[in-house]
Design a protein around this motif. Structure first.
Motif, short mmCIF file in Angstrom:
data_model
loop_
_atom_site.label_atom_id
_atom_site.label_comp_id
_atom_site.label_asym_id
_atom_site.label_seq_id
_atom_site.Cartn_x
_atom_site.Cartn_y
_atom_site.Cartn_z
N PHE A 76 0.82 -1.21 0.00
CA PHE A 76 0.00 0.00 0.00
C PHE A 76 0.86 1.27 0.00
O PHE A 76 0.43 2.31 -0.51
CB PHE A 76 -0.98 -0.01 1.17
N ASN A 99 -10.92 -1.76 0.21
CA ASN A 99 -11.28 -0.41 0.68
C ASN A 99 -12.55 -0.40 1.53
O ASN A 99 -13.31 0.58 1.52
CB ASN A 99 -11.47 0.54 -0.51
N SER A 104 -8.47 2.81 5.43
CA SER A 104 -7.86 2.70 4.10
C SER A 104 -8.40 3.77 3.16
O SER A 104 -7.66 4.34 2.35
CB SER A 104 -8.12 1.31 3.52
#
Length: 868
Positions: A76, A99, A104
């Motif tokens: 990420f 998500n 996030s």
């Protein structure tokens, strides 16, 4: 939030054949859904592969395994880095990850905000059992039983709060049918009007000065339409021009409703474009019932609108709500806003962008009048787009680093200004009176002065790439830039005057004729092979290259270039040609008077002219070179060779076999004598203007026009008129001889050769052969690269000066000279010179013109045989 279902079970109330999902062209699209919901398949179906950044792919990058969950943190980090780079470049980016957790999504929303793009969520809400079955079918996706239910719970908790998190659009697709029926539709940003190319008339701040606005529009050529009460409600230009208003239509002035009635009518009819100013923003908030401080002229607008009908006030409210912070126009080459906008905000959408467009930026300080000190963003601007704005009153509009402020303080008793685009012409009408006393007097200069801040070292230092219209990108090496900086900073003229440096000129292809290194036949053949039929042969003068800027009067030079005087004369390296200022002024005065008598200022619509010329004699500039190099060689040969010949002849008289050696030395003596005769042709005494000759051969530029691209016969016609208009009692202007040659006609080519032989036989340097059309591209239909703008063909005796007295004895070796680098250099410098003239004609800021001029000087330091 888009939500077309009646329950959370995935059963649609109605199954549309197609479900449109509007997605902005520059945005961050976040796909939200549990594992197995089909996000990757959806992304492949609706977006380009390069738009999609997948968390699985990023895991593979860092761990060689897309399913290695232990690498998620690093993956990420990579994903966020890629997303940031794409958003910074203005690319739509789609994030393919689950998500489902707010944490996030929070990082992604922050990325969107940091880069001023819209975050958009597309939620794939599929039944838990469907996702589980899909994961079972994939051997690489064997999750624990609790994973999908947990993700599903997190998704459901998120659905109602996505907009509160910061997503500007939320599309929720429930069930497989809706996902299948969905179709992503790309939406343009509201501020993207790049398809509109104008021409435009951009109008500065109005502040309720309706009468002056009518006068300005009429001056610009618009026809006003009026209602039954005689009030202007529309305006149309017969040539289809479009007005663009930079905001601040209201407050302070005598008739804000009248201004609104006219501008709203034009915008509603599709005849005009308008962006909001901070005064519209404040008035609109007051009309919506929000709490605002009534100051800076707002009370005048409130009182004036109170006299209008409720219908009109409702129309004003709707108009102000619909105004967009700024617009991109003309393919992105033009940005219009109220308070200015740095390049990184162009075309972006966020509260920060809107705030800057409405209010600008401040330093956090206040001046002696208690007003905020504006941050001088225009002084640092280096963007390609012209930014036109208002907001901060200035007495006179002027370009600052490819920006211009059009607020010239009409309501304060100044004037109202419009910019005609793309012409870059300013049209101004004076205020009828001072309608509102300013708190702070108008500044004496525009922000940053005439051309913004002083030239910055960063504009030219290090390796540079200069974009040119005619030759693409031209690279400047760091060491060449350093050499140019040394010359420019220590010896060159003031860069405000130094608008052009002439390019180097490539020699003709090497001749194979016996006894010749250069011959015109190669020039004619070369241009014929490039598809150039007509060439102009111009005599090469016995002097040094000079660029001449001559002004009609001192006010004209001050007005255009910011320096008082009559002009300047400079060399190929930007140095003042003459050390004597009085002599320079005398030459410029003679040229100015001739241009006036010849009618060139009037014909070209200009108060100044930039010319390419030769200033003679050569000894005027190169006297030290002649004394130290050429005269020294001739003197040494004159002293040594007669002694050597005398000794050889004594030896021969004693019977030694020296005849061959004597013959060689006699030839060397004759070559040395010819060398001395050759260079002395370029030397003669001068006193003041007496003996001085100026031979212009091209008119490079005039106000608003790059003339260097015009055909050479047009240039020579202007030059002939200049020469004829010189003082006949003591002329200093010199005509350039010329001959037109058809490269496809053998007789015409033979005539060109004969003319060159005549020139060089009489002691002339030679000639320059140029395409008659000036700017020419080779290949079929002229679609190839630039053709050499000219090649020099020098005579045998002149080349003796260049290559040495006995060069004809070494033609075999000299014919191996390599011309490729010199030819490449000539084309690059030519393109940069044209670029500088284009930017000068377009009234671009000094740094833009100087960038191209500096690059020419930098290329001059590239290693190349100086004899070529």
């Amino acid at each position: 939030m888009t939500n077309d279902t009646d329950t959370d079970t995935g059963t649609p109330a109605e199954r549309p054949s197609t479900r449109s999902l509007p997605v902005t062209d520059v945005s961050l699209v976040v796909l939200v859904g549990t594992s197995g919901s089909g996000k990757s398949t959806f992304a492949r179906r609706h977006f380009r592969p390069t738009e999609v950044v997948s968390s699985d792919f990023c895991r593979g990058l860092v761990a060689d395994d897309e399913n290695d969950q232990s690498a998620s943190a690093d993956a990420f980090d990579v994903l966020h880095y890629i997303v940031g780079k794409r958003l910074a470049a203005g690319r739509r980016t789609v994030v393919d990850a689950t998500n489902v957790q707010p944490e996030s999504r929070k990082q992604l929303i922050k990325l969107a905000r940091d880069h001023d793009v819209l975050p958009i969520a597309i939620v794939l809400d599929l039944p838990q059992e469907v996702c589980a079955e899909r994961n079972k079918a994939r051997p690489d996706r064997q999750f624990a039983a609790h994973v999908i239910p947990r993700q599903q719970r997190e998704l459901r908790r998120s659905l109602r709060g996505l907009e509160r998190e910061g997503f500007r659009k939320v599309h929720i697709l429930r069930g497989e049918a809706e996902v299948t029926a969905a179709e992503v539709v790309t939406e343009k940003r509201y501020n993207d009007l790049r398809e509109l190319t104008g021409p435009f008339d951009i109008v500065g701040d109005i502040h309720g000065c309706r009468s002056e606005l009518e006068t300005l529009l009429t001056t610009l050529g618009y026809t006003l339409a009026r209602d039954e009460q005689g009030r202007p409600v529309d305006a149309v230009h017969p040539e289809g021009r479009t007005p663009v208003f930079v905001g601040d239509l209201v407050d302070r002035g005598p008739d804000s409703p009248g201004v609104l009635r006219l501008v709203m009518g034009m915008v509603e009819a599709g005849h005009a474009i308008c962006v909001p100013g901070n005064h519209e923003n404040k008035l609109g908030r007051w009309m919506d019932g929000r709490k605002v401080t009534v100051s800076h002229g707002l009370q005048e607008s409130i009182d004036q609108l109170a006299e209008e009908s409720e219908e009109f006030r409702a129309r004003v409210r709707a108009f102000m709500r619909g105004l967009v912070s700024h617009y991109l126009l003309d393919g992105g080459n033009l940005v219009v806003c109220h308070a200015g906008l740095p390049e990184k905000y162009h075309g972006r959408n966020s509260g920060r962008v809107r705030s800057h467009a409405l209010y600008g930026d401040t330093t956090g300080e206040t001046d002696e009048y208690g007003l905020p000190v504006r941050y001088p963003w225009a002084e640092e601007y280096r963007g390609r787009a012209l930014v036109v704005y208002g907001h901060t009153p200035v007495p006179t509009a002027s370009f600052v680093n490819n920006t211009i402020c059009l607020d010239t303080g009409c309501v304060f008793g100044g004037s109202m200004t419009a910019l005609r685009y793309p012409e870059r012409e300013l049209v101004t009408v004076e205020a009828e009176r001072e309608w509102y006393a300013p708190v702070r007097p108008l500044h004496t200069d525009a922000p940053g002065g005439r051309e913004g801040r002083p030239l910055d070292l960063q504009d030219v230092a290090g390796r540079r790439i200069v974009e040119t219209t005619q030759h693409g990108r031209v690279s400047i090496r760091e060491e060449n830039a350093a050499a140019a900086l040394e010359v420019m900073s220590r010896f060159a003229l003031d860069p405000r005057l130094l608008a052009y440096l002439p390019p180097t000129m490539a020699p003709v292809a090497t001749s194979r004729r016996d006894g010749f290194l250069e011959h015109p036949e190669e020039a004619f053949l070369g241009y014929r092979n490039d598809g150039v039929q007509q060439v102009i042969c111009e005599e090469k003068h016995m002097g040094s290259r000079a660029v001449v800027l001559v002004a009609r009067d001192e006010a004209a030079l001050e007005r255009r270039f910011g320096l008082a005087g009559s002009g300047a004369i400079w060399t190929r390296t930007g140095r003042a040609f003459l050390n004597d200022g009085e002599l320079t002024d005398a030459v410029l005065e003679r040229l100015r008077a001739a241009a006036e008598r010849a009618g060139l200022f009037e014909e070209l619509g200009t108060d100044w002219l930039l010319l390419d010329a030769e200033l003679m004699p050569w000894s005027l500039k190169a006297v030290e070179l002649l004394r130290r190099q050429y005269a020294a060689v001739g003197a040494a040969a004159g002293a040594a060779l007669p002694e050597a010949l005398a000794a050889l002849r004594l030896g021969a008289a004693r019977g030694l076999p020296l005849d061959e050696l004597i013959g060689r030395q006699q030839q060397r003596s004759a070559d040395a004598a010819a060398f001395t005769v050759a260079y002395r042709r370029y030397c003669w005494p001068t006193e003041g203007l007496t003996g001085l000759r100026l031979a212009p051969f091209q008119v490079l530029a005039a106000e608003g026009t790059n003339l260097a691209v015009r055909s050479h016969d047009e240039h020579l016609g202007w030059i002939d008129r200049l020469v004829a208009a010189d003082d006949p009692a003591a002329p200093i202007l010199h005509r350039t001889g010329r001959l037109l040659v058809d490269t496809s006609d053998a007789a015409s080519v033979a005539a060109g050769v004969a003319w060159w032989e005549e020139l060089t036989g009489a002691g002339g340097e030679g000639m320059v052969v140029k395409p008659l059309a000036s700017l020419v591209r080779g290949g079929a239909g002229g679609r190839g690269g630039l053709v050499q703008p000219g090649v020099k063909v020098r005579g045998r005796e002149y080349l003796r000066i260049i290559y040495g007295p006995d060069y004809t004895e070494h033609l075999g070796e000299l014919r191996q000279r390599s011309l490729g680098h010199k030819r490449s250099l000539a084309l690059r410098e030519y393109a940069l010179g044209l670029e500088a003239l284009d930017r000068l004609a377009g009234a671009e800021p000094l740094w833009r013109v100087h960038e191209a001029v500096f690059a020419v000087l930098a290329l001059e330091s590239e290693p190349v045989d100086p004899r070529l």
